[in-house]
Design an enzyme around this catalytic site. Structure first.
Site, mmCIF file in Angstrom:
data_model
loop_
_atom_site.group_PDB
_atom_site.id
_atom_site.type_symbol
_atom_site.label_atom_id
_atom_site.label_comp_id
_atom_site.label_asym_id
_atom_site.label_seq_id
_atom_site.Cartn_x
_atom_site.Cartn_y
_atom_site.Cartn_z
ATOM 1 N N PRO A 189 -4.177 34.686 5.404
ATOM 2 C CA PRO A 189 -4.730 33.674 4.491
ATOM 3 C C PRO A 189 -5.969 33.028 5.104
ATOM 4 O O PRO A 189 -6.059 32.885 6.336
ATOM 5 C CB PRO A 189 -3.588 32.673 4.330
ATOM 6 C CG PRO A 189 -2.700 32.884 5.493
ATOM 7 C CD PRO A 189 -2.877 34.305 5.931
ATOM 8 N N HIS A 190 -6.915 32.683 4.265
ATOM 9 C CA HIS A 190 -8.145 32.068 4.771
ATOM 10 C C HIS A 190 -8.744 31.174 3.694
ATOM 11 O O HIS A 190 -8.497 31.364 2.509
ATOM 12 C CB HIS A 190 -9.147 33.136 5.220
ATOM 13 C CG HIS A 190 -9.398 34.199 4.207
ATOM 14 N ND1 HIS A 190 -8.532 35.256 4.007
ATOM 15 C CD2 HIS A 190 -10.395 34.377 3.323
ATOM 16 C CE1 HIS A 190 -9.004 36.033 3.058
ATOM 17 N NE2 HIS A 190 -10.135 35.520 2.615
ATOM 18 N N ALA A 191 -9.518 30.206 4.163
ATOM 19 C CA ALA A 191 -10.115 29.250 3.227
ATOM 20 C C ALA A 191 -11.335 28.596 3.861
ATOM 21 O O ALA A 191 -11.451 28.523 5.082
ATOM 22 C CB ALA A 191 -9.092 28.184 2.860
#
Length: 154
Positions: free
Chosen positions: A65-67
């Site tokens: 996951p990345h943001a």
């Protein structure tokens, strides 16, 4: 770019279980808040927004996951090993037990992509994943990740 510049030793944790992807994101938010002085709620919301575009479970029990986060100065990461794997809507439909989350500044551009490529290469290494799964000490997990052969990004 090296993983040592992205991942602090205290941002590597082992958790017993996460009952859902949402709860996992909350755990990631708590760690990123404690280690990088980011608001947990902002991190969780950004992860969820990105996940809504498409699942970040890349297969073989791994999720990335990345943001992008407003107010962040540089790319940072959190690694969680989950003792009881969870459903993550992964491409291979296998439950996830290794999670490497990346957080990047809104305007990070190529640095975010380089970091994501570096983490992806590291987590695609079956030997690295086997070592991560075989160990139960956070310091050892950090050492495995930061000493991985795919340490250099292009």
């Amino acid at each position: 770019m090296e993983l040592t510049s992205i991942l602090k030793p205290e941002a590597v944790k082992i958790i017993g279980k996460a009952t859902s992807k949402k709860r996992l994101f909350q755990s990631l938010g708590e760690v990123v808040s404690a280690c990088y002085d980011l608001r947990s709620d902002d991190s969780v919301e950004a992860l969820q927004e990105r996940e809504n575009l498409g699942p970040t479970g890349v297969g073989h029990g791994v999720a990335l996951p990345h943001a992008r986060i407003k107010g962040l100065d540089s790319v940072c990461g959190v690694f969680l090993k989950i003792e009881s794997p969870i459903d993550f809507d992964s491409v291979d439909r296998q439950p996830v037990d290794l999670v490497f989350a990346l957080f990047a500044p809104l305007d990070s551009g190529v640095d975010h992509l380089k970091a994501l490529a570096l983490v992806s290469r590291t987590m695609r290494d079956s030997n690295v994943c086997a070592k991560l799964r075989a160990n139960t000490d956070s310091a050892t997990l950090h050492a495995i990740l930061t000493e991985a052969p795919s340490i250099q990004a292009a």
